[in-house]
Design an enzyme around this catalytic site. Structure first.
Site, PDB file in Angstrom:
ATOM      1  N   TYR A 142       0.739  -1.193  -0.053  1.00 57.54           N
ATOM      2  CA  TYR A 142      -0.114   0.128   0.160  1.00 57.54           C
ATOM      3  C   TYR A 142       0.867   1.168   0.038  1.00 57.54           C
ATOM      4  CZ  TYR A 142      -4.563  -2.174   0.723  1.00 57.54           C
ATOM      5  OH  TYR A 142      -5.856  -2.783   0.846  1.00 57.54           O
ATOM      6  N   LYS A 189       3.451 -15.037   3.828  1.00 56.58           N
ATOM      7  CA  LYS A 189       3.829 -15.840   2.813  1.00 56.58           C
ATOM      8  C   LYS A 189       5.431 -16.131   2.536  1.00 56.58           C
ATOM      9  CE  LYS A 189       2.372 -17.952  -1.415  1.00 56.58           C
ATOM     10  NZ  LYS A 189       1.816 -19.390  -1.160  1.00 56.58           N
ATOM     11  N   ASP A 221      -2.310 -18.411   1.803  1.00 55.37           N
ATOM     12  CA  ASP A 221      -3.435 -19.372   0.825  1.00 55.37           C
ATOM     13  C   ASP A 221      -4.080 -20.363   1.606  1.00 55.37           C
ATOM     14  OD1 ASP A 221      -0.883 -20.428   1.254  1.00 55.37           O
ATOM     15  OD2 ASP A 221      -0.718 -21.231  -0.734  1.00 55.37           O
ATOM     16  N   ASP A 245      -6.348  -6.963   4.192  1.00 58.00           N
ATOM     17  CA  ASP A 245      -7.325  -6.388   3.219  1.00 58.00           C
ATOM     18  C   ASP A 245      -8.442  -7.669   2.989  1.00 58.00           C
ATOM     19  OD1 ASP A 245      -8.981  -4.517   2.060  1.00 58.00           O
ATOM     20  OD2 ASP A 245      -7.744  -5.113   0.379  1.00 58.00           O
ATOM     21  N   ASP A 249     -12.212  -9.384   4.347  1.00 56.31           N
ATOM     22  CA  ASP A 249     -13.289  -9.276   3.650  1.00 56.31           C
ATOM     23  C   ASP A 249     -13.940 -10.794   3.464  1.00 56.31           C
ATOM     24  OD1 ASP A 249     -13.292  -6.841   2.941  1.00 56.31           O
ATOM     25  OD2 ASP A 249     -13.789  -6.871   0.970  1.00 56.31           O
TER      26      ASP A 249
HETATM   27  C1  IPM Z   1     -10.503  -1.327   3.576  1.00 58.40           C
HETATM   28  C2  IPM Z   1     -10.588  -0.749   2.096  1.00 58.40           C
HETATM   29  C3  IPM Z   1      -9.502   0.181   1.737  1.00 58.40           C
HETATM   30  C4  IPM Z   1      -8.159  -0.497   1.875  1.00 58.40           C
HETATM   31  C5  IPM Z   1      -9.851   0.797   0.308  1.00 58.40           C
HETATM   32  C6  IPM Z   1     -11.054   1.652   0.208  1.00 58.40           C
HETATM   33  C7  IPM Z   1      -8.724   1.625   0.187  1.00 58.40           C
HETATM   34  O1  IPM Z   1     -10.815  -1.877   1.293  1.00 58.40           O
HETATM   35  O2  IPM Z   1     -10.475  -0.366   4.530  1.00 58.40           O
HETATM   36  O3  IPM Z   1     -10.368  -2.656   3.633  1.00 58.40           O
HETATM   37  O4  IPM Z   1      -8.026  -1.431   0.836  1.00 58.40           O
HETATM   38  O5  IPM Z   1      -7.570  -0.703   2.821  1.00 58.40           O
HETATM   39 MG    MG Z   2     -10.922  -3.900   2.244  1.00 62.58          MG
END
Ligand code: IPM
Ligand code: MG
Length: 367
Positions: A142, A189, A221, A245, A249
């Site tokens: 990032y 990893k 993974d 990240d 999710d």
């Molecule tokens: C999160 C989001 C952000 C990230 C984006 C919006 C830049 O996906 O907070 O998880 O990748 O960190």
């Molecule tokens: Mg995210």
């Protein structure tokens, strides 16, 4: 207690949900005798439209002068399929994380029993899952060097970690594990990446200072697979920015919906609290967004930034009660939910406020 809170609604459903989160904070202040002062700042697409910048200096100044931040979301469809736009809403979020030194992102994945059926995974697998992610937030690809070679056909993002960045978040993860089930799973990893080998080495070293906490390492993974296969085997998960990240999710599906999760970003100064869902433009302006993650973010804020445990528990309990009474927003409703119990954003917020009031009145939680 007297505190200043900055609300950053941002884009999409951000405004609708933080409005409800703020009401909860106001209610708590009223019932428990605190003084919370609020101001509001610009970020994301909204800020670009108004000032040309995704995180204007004025907002940054506000953020450096408050005690905690309740944030909505950033993002706008206009940018999603147009990589030529150089100024982007997400830059506001990334800059804010960096400027405020918010290096640790805590993402609790906790399943409300009432929503067991809403998970896309079988309930006997997810039941009882309780995972706390520590995602590193100010390093990795990032923030590493990025660019394109002159021919335009080669692009790169450098995955980079420094020892101190790994040490400080590792300490936070081990400390949190002590108050939980005393297990840390560090995800990397290291079979391929040098930055992961440093990650693993440093986490191992820090782990020695916490002999009471069990430490295990998993490759990303395999961790992605085990999260779905056996989510209960995880307690605290410690990982880098990119892996975190993606895995959070994924893990949100354990909790039924990404629309239910709150998160805290902390470092050495002010804390930032936000739902992990994005700006959700398909829902924007319809008044149907689920305000519970913003309300749960407010609960995290009360606990982590202000140390107000009772107040925080009251909010979480009120959310639980609201779900127990069968109220749902569309994203967490299912075919069995009666129409009358499907609420819009504002009414869901009202239900939670009502529950907070009665919890306090019943003296179930005394402030
Ligand atoms: C999160 C989001 C952000 C990230 C984006 C919006 C830049 O996906 O907070 O998880 O990748 O960190
Ligand atoms: Mg995210």
């Amino acid at each position: 207690m007297k505190r200043k809170i900055t609300i950053l609604p941002g884009d999409g459903i951000g405004k609708e949900v933080t409005t409800e989160g703020k009401k909860v904070l106001e209610k708590i202040a009223e019932l428990f005798g605190h003084q919370f002062e609020f101001d509001e700042g610009l970020i994301g697409h909204e800020a670009i439209e108004a000032t040309g910048f995704p995180l204007p200096d004025e907002t940054l100044r506000q953020l450096k002068n408050c005690d905690a931040i309740l944030f909505g979301a950033v993002g706008h469809p206009k940018y999603d399929n147009d990589p030529t736009l150089k100024v982007r809403p997400e830059q506001g979020l990334l800059k804010m994380r960096k400027e405020l030194g918010l290096y640790a992102n805590l993402r609790p994945i906790k399943l409300f029993d009432e929503l067991l059926e809403a998970s896309s995974i079988k309930s006997e697998i997810v039941k009882g899952s309780d995972i706390l992610f520590f995602r590193e937030l100010t390093g990795d690809v990032y923030f590493g060097e990025k660019g394109r070679k002159a021919d335009g056909n080669t692009a790169y993002d450098v995955m980079i970690y420094q020892r101190y960045e790994i040490e400080r978040i590792a300490h936070k993860a081990f400390q949190a594990a002590r108050a939980r089930r005393k297990k840390v799973t560090s995800v990397d990893k290291a079979n391929v990446l040098e930055s992961s080998r440093l990650w693993r080495e440093v986490v191992q070293e820090i782990g020695k200072q916490y002999p009471d906490v069990q430490l295990e390492h998993q490759f990303v993974d395999s961790a992605a697979m085990k999260l779905i296969q056996n989510p209960r085997s995880f307690d605290v998960v410690l990982t880098g920015n990119l892996f975190g990240d993606i895995l959070t999710d994924e893990a949100s599906q354990i909790a039924g919906s990404m629309g239910m999760l709150a998160s805290a970003s902390v470092g050495d100064t002010v804390g930032l609290y936000e739902p992990i869902h994005g700006s959700a433009h398909d829902m924007t302006g319809k008044g149907i967004a689920n305000p519970l993650p913003s309300i749960l973010s407010a609960a995290l804020l009360l606990d982590i930034s202000f140390g107000l445990k009772k107040e925080s528990e009251t909010v979480i309990k009120a959310v639980e009660q609201t779900l127990k009474q069968g109220y749902r927003t569309t994203d967490i409703a299912d075919s069995k939910t009666p129409k009358a119990k499907i609420l819009n954003t504002r009414d869901m917020g009202q239900q939670v406020l009502k529950q907070i009031g009665s919890l306090k009145k019943e003296g179930m939680l005394v402030g």
